[in-house]
Scaffold this motif. Sequence first.
Motif, mmCIF file in Angstrom:
data_model
loop_
_atom_site.group_PDB
_atom_site.id
_atom_site.type_symbol
_atom_site.label_atom_id
_atom_site.label_comp_id
_atom_site.label_asym_id
_atom_site.label_seq_id
_atom_site.Cartn_x
_atom_site.Cartn_y
_atom_site.Cartn_z
ATOM 1 N N ALA A 1 0.819 -1.215 0.000
ATOM 2 C CA ALA A 1 0.000 0.000 0.000
ATOM 3 C C ALA A 1 0.852 1.263 0.000
ATOM 4 N N ALA A 2 2.128 1.124 0.331
ATOM 5 C CA ALA A 2 2.995 2.306 0.474
ATOM 6 C C ALA A 2 3.903 2.525 -0.727
ATOM 7 N N GLN A 3 3.664 1.826 -1.831
ATOM 8 C CA GLN A 3 4.553 1.931 -2.991
ATOM 9 C C GLN A 3 4.269 3.202 -3.807
ATOM 10 N N PRO A 4 5.283 4.022 -4.049
ATOM 11 C CA PRO A 4 5.107 5.250 -4.852
ATOM 12 C C PRO A 4 5.191 4.950 -6.355
ATOM 13 N N GLN A 5 4.312 4.088 -6.834
ATOM 14 C CA GLN A 5 4.438 3.589 -8.204
ATOM 15 C C GLN A 5 4.224 4.672 -9.253
ATOM 16 N N HIS A 6 3.289 5.578 -9.012
ATOM 17 C CA HIS A 6 3.032 6.634 -9.988
ATOM 18 C C HIS A 6 4.281 7.466 -10.220
ATOM 19 N N GLU A 7 4.966 7.819 -9.141
ATOM 20 C CA GLU A 7 6.195 8.613 -9.268
ATOM 21 C C GLU A 7 7.287 7.836 -9.985
ATOM 22 N N ARG A 8 7.365 6.544 -9.732
ATOM 23 C CA ARG A 8 8.379 5.715 -10.401
ATOM 24 C C ARG A 8 8.144 5.671 -11.906
ATOM 25 N N ILE A 9 6.887 5.477 -12.301
ATOM 26 C CA ILE A 9 6.580 5.402 -13.727
ATOM 27 C C ILE A 9 6.874 6.735 -14.402
ATOM 28 N N ALA A 10 6.501 7.835 -13.744
ATOM 29 C CA ALA A 10 6.721 9.162 -14.315
ATOM 30 C C ALA A 10 8.200 9.461 -14.486
ATOM 31 N N ALA A 11 9.033 8.878 -13.616
ATOM 32 C CA ALA A 11 10.477 9.148 -13.652
ATOM 33 C C ALA A 11 11.265 8.005 -14.291
ATOM 34 N N LEU A 12 10.588 7.106 -14.989
ATOM 35 C CA LEU A 12 11.252 5.909 -15.513
ATOM 36 C C LEU A 12 12.439 6.250 -16.416
ATOM 37 N N ASP A 13 12.257 7.186 -17.331
ATOM 38 C CA ASP A 13 13.332 7.676 -18.198
ATOM 39 C C ASP A 13 13.959 6.560 -19.034
ATOM 40 N N ARG A 14 13.154 5.577 -19.409
ATOM 41 C CA ARG A 14 13.577 4.518 -20.333
ATOM 42 C C ARG A 14 12.435 4.240 -21.301
ATOM 43 N N PRO A 15 12.744 3.758 -22.487
ATOM 44 C CA PRO A 15 11.672 3.346 -23.390
ATOM 45 C C PRO A 15 10.795 2.292 -22.723
ATOM 46 N N LEU A 16 9.480 2.411 -22.883
ATOM 47 C CA LEU A 16 8.540 1.518 -22.213
ATOM 48 C C LEU A 16 7.562 0.930 -23.222
ATOM 49 N N LEU A 17 7.377 -0.380 -23.143
ATOM 50 C CA LEU A 17 6.374 -1.080 -23.939
ATOM 51 C C LEU A 17 5.328 -1.644 -22.988
ATOM 52 N N VAL A 18 4.063 -1.278 -23.208
ATOM 53 C CA VAL A 18 2.962 -1.758 -22.382
ATOM 54 C C VAL A 18 2.102 -2.695 -23.222
ATOM 55 N N LEU A 19 2.034 -3.961 -22.831
ATOM 56 C CA LEU A 19 1.174 -4.939 -23.502
ATOM 57 C C LEU A 19 0.033 -5.304 -22.561
ATOM 58 N N HIS A 20 -1.203 -5.301 -23.084
ATOM 59 C CA HIS A 20 -2.347 -5.604 -22.226
ATOM 60 C C HIS A 20 -3.499 -6.085 -23.091
ATOM 61 N N ALA A 21 -4.279 -7.013 -22.556
ATOM 62 C CA ALA A 21 -5.463 -7.508 -23.251
ATOM 63 C C ALA A 21 -6.682 -6.702 -22.820
ATOM 64 N N PRO A 22 -7.468 -6.173 -23.762
ATOM 65 C CA PRO A 22 -8.651 -5.384 -23.406
ATOM 66 C C PRO A 22 -9.636 -6.135 -22.521
ATOM 67 N N GLY A 23 -9.705 -7.463 -22.678
ATOM 68 C CA GLY A 23 -10.644 -8.259 -21.894
ATOM 69 C C GLY A 23 -10.034 -8.910 -20.665
ATOM 70 N N ASP A 24 -8.886 -8.438 -20.221
ATOM 71 C CA ASP A 24 -8.216 -9.001 -19.042
ATOM 72 C C ASP A 24 -9.151 -8.890 -17.836
ATOM 73 N N LEU A 25 -9.534 -10.026 -17.251
ATOM 74 C CA LEU A 25 -10.463 -10.039 -16.127
ATOM 75 C C LEU A 25 -9.767 -9.938 -14.777
ATOM 76 N N ILE A 26 -8.460 -10.047 -14.757
ATOM 77 C CA ILE A 26 -7.707 -9.974 -13.503
ATOM 78 C C ILE A 26 -7.178 -8.562 -13.277
ATOM 79 N N VAL A 27 -6.542 -8.015 -14.291
ATOM 80 C CA VAL A 27 -6.025 -6.637 -14.232
ATOM 81 C C VAL A 27 -6.656 -5.898 -15.413
ATOM 82 N N GLY A 28 -7.592 -5.026 -15.134
ATOM 83 C CA GLY A 28 -8.344 -4.354 -16.186
ATOM 84 C C GLY A 28 -7.487 -3.484 -17.088
ATOM 85 N N ILE A 29 -7.978 -3.253 -18.298
ATOM 86 C CA ILE A 29 -7.248 -2.487 -19.302
ATOM 87 C C ILE A 29 -6.990 -1.046 -18.856
ATOM 88 N N ASP A 30 -7.792 -0.512 -17.928
ATOM 89 C CA ASP A 30 -7.557 0.852 -17.439
ATOM 90 C C ASP A 30 -6.176 0.989 -16.800
#
Length: 410
Positions: free
Chosen positions: A177-206
Amino acid sequence: MVTSQKVTFTSTGGEALAGRLDLPDTAPRAVALFAHCFTCGKDVVAASRIATALNGLDIAVLRFDFTGLGESDGEFANATFSSNVADLVKAADYLRTTLAAPSLLVGHSLGGAAVLAAAERIPEVRAVATIGAPADPAHVTDLFAGDRSEIETSGEATVQLAGRPFRVRREFLTDIAAQPQHERIAALDRPLLVLHAPGDLIVGIDNAREIFDTARHPKSFVSLDDADHLLTDRGDAAYAATVIAAWADRYLPSTPPPDGDTPAEPGTVVVTDTGTGRFTQRVTAGKHLMIADEPRSVGGDDAGPTPYGLLLAALGTCTSMTIRMYAERKGWSLRSTTVTMQHDRIHAEDCANCETQAGMLDRIRREVRLDGDLDDEQRARLLQIADKCPVHRTLRSEIVIETTEAQAAP
């Protein structure tokens, strides 16, 4: 032939973590580190397929079991998200001293969140890819929401995850619950590839949208269409693996030519099996990488265009380029050109202007759209020029194809 070695290194907590190091048949030009999904392991279909695809690009891959999972020592209940991230850093340290530091991180589900968190602590990383990753690691607690009250009250509880019992402690909830993930992603500073299935029932596409919107460029998103969260269909796993391999290729060190060899001459195209699917091929043209495949309806994985798709692409691009060069030379106001191509087979008797009068013929239908301030005479002339593109003339002329067998590598 790909070599798979069992390896062991020490976790942050002192436990022995079991890993598998997949090595290509030549000296690797780069190393990738793979993080598996929550409660999964290093040998899931997605991990093995991705390792095979990257090996085909001369990239070594280390995948390992987190604490208390698979062949690794320790208790799952003692692990937290932070300890998993720390163990990714320990895995990178192991690679740095035994082979080379990882330049590519790949993470699946919670492993995707973990590689996003670990990237800043591994300076050699050049690119990061996630598959079905949550934007917030705490998303994983939804999997055992009904047991959360008992965990918080009693300090721990046994929960059912993927049909298996796991002990989860209060420390895990507090940590994630204490992970600053938003800040980490914003400061990633590396090329990023995001793969996701629109119908993913475990982790939603949002979650993919949030990660993508938060990250800086360069970033890419690829839809996994109707794949499930775990990529249990081998075709879906092969597709994800092939896409990651093709995407990462531009960010990793170039493949050096083997000792005594010289780089391929301009105009040389090399096609090799990727090893990730029945028909999937890696196409290298100079420094450019493409993937070719067949549709699933004929046993392929649909990871790239078909051979005929590539043929039509060659004619279409040549047509558009030739028209562009002619219009520029004439100073005509051509804004853009769109070439639509189709290939089919017809009976020779249905072709009034063909020399062949019996059997079947290949037919390519080409539609050219010209956008710009052009008069009728200019448009007619540009359509004539389309027939003069080099690929068009090659296809219409007599072609000699000579096939020889290459000498096997010593």
